[in-house]
Design a protein around this motif. Sequence first.
Motif, PDB file in Angstrom:
ATOM      1  N   ALA A 136       0.833  -1.209   0.000  1.00  0.00           N
ATOM      2  CA  ALA A 136       0.000   0.000   0.000  1.00  0.00           C
ATOM      3  C   ALA A 136       0.865   1.255   0.000  1.00  0.00           C
ATOM      4  O   ALA A 136       0.574   2.220  -0.713  1.00  0.00           O
ATOM      5  N   ILE A 137       1.938   1.253   0.779  1.00  0.00           N
ATOM      6  CA  ILE A 137       2.854   2.398   0.791  1.00  0.00           C
ATOM      7  C   ILE A 137       3.518   2.533  -0.573  1.00  0.00           C
ATOM      8  O   ILE A 137       3.612   3.630  -1.125  1.00  0.00           O
ATOM      9  N   LYS A 138       3.949   1.432  -1.133  1.00  0.00           N
ATOM     10  CA  LYS A 138       4.568   1.448  -2.463  1.00  0.00           C
ATOM     11  C   LYS A 138       3.600   1.997  -3.512  1.00  0.00           C
ATOM     12  O   LYS A 138       4.007   2.722  -4.421  1.00  0.00           O
ATOM     13  N   ASN A 139       2.331   1.665  -3.369  1.00  0.00           N
ATOM     14  CA  ASN A 139       1.309   2.072  -4.345  1.00  0.00           C
ATOM     15  C   ASN A 139       0.760   3.475  -4.101  1.00  0.00           C
ATOM     16  O   ASN A 139      -0.179   3.885  -4.779  1.00  0.00           O
ATOM     17  N   GLY A 140       1.292   4.210  -3.111  1.00  0.00           N
ATOM     18  CA  GLY A 140       0.882   5.594  -2.937  1.00  0.00           C
ATOM     19  C   GLY A 140      -0.035   5.876  -1.768  1.00  0.00           C
ATOM     20  O   GLY A 140      -0.790   6.853  -1.805  1.00  0.00           O
ATOM     21  N   LEU A 141      -0.007   5.064  -0.739  1.00  0.00           N
ATOM     22  CA  LEU A 141      -0.845   5.307   0.436  1.00  0.00           C
ATOM     23  C   LEU A 141      -0.644   6.705   1.007  1.00  0.00           C
ATOM     24  O   LEU A 141      -1.608   7.382   1.352  1.00  0.00           O
ATOM     25  N   PHE A 142       0.603   7.156   1.073  1.00  0.00           N
ATOM     26  CA  PHE A 142       0.907   8.469   1.624  1.00  0.00           C
ATOM     27  C   PHE A 142       1.170   9.462   0.486  1.00  0.00           C
ATOM     28  O   PHE A 142       2.283   9.671   0.084  1.00  0.00           O
TER      29      PHE A 142
END
Length: 143
Positions: free
Chosen positions: A134-140
């Motif tokens: 999710a972080i890799k996919n743009g969570l932030f």
Amino acid sequence: MIKSEVTNTTNYTPCHIDGHQTPLRVLYLDDDDIDRTLMQMHIKRHLKRGVELVCVDTLCSAKAALSSDRFDYFVTDNRMPPIDHYRETLDQLDLASFEGRIIVVSSETHFECFDSHRDERVHTVIDKADLSQAIKNGLFQPL
């Protein structure tokens, strides 16, 4: 309080009105040392812009951080003992002036507290097993 900074600032870095560059700020509340370390590793691995991650392990520390600093994201574990689920955690925090996004992470996302009556304060719920992706996919994302 544990602070971890990712200092590679390629790509996007948000700016204040006065023009100074500021990193995206994330407050992470989790009572588990391993989960806090994993969050630090995920952010360092996947984010290529300025990010400041502040990790806290108690509700009291989270309250203090939220009252004294500005954060773009507040991430909380679903269960912070002795609290049974995230809704009570959010109720106990002073979120009236928080303008960022709230994310809940849990080792299991099929609990009743997730399935009924969506909490409008929460941007998303993420299974801890899916957090890195999710972080890799743009969570932030910058707000």
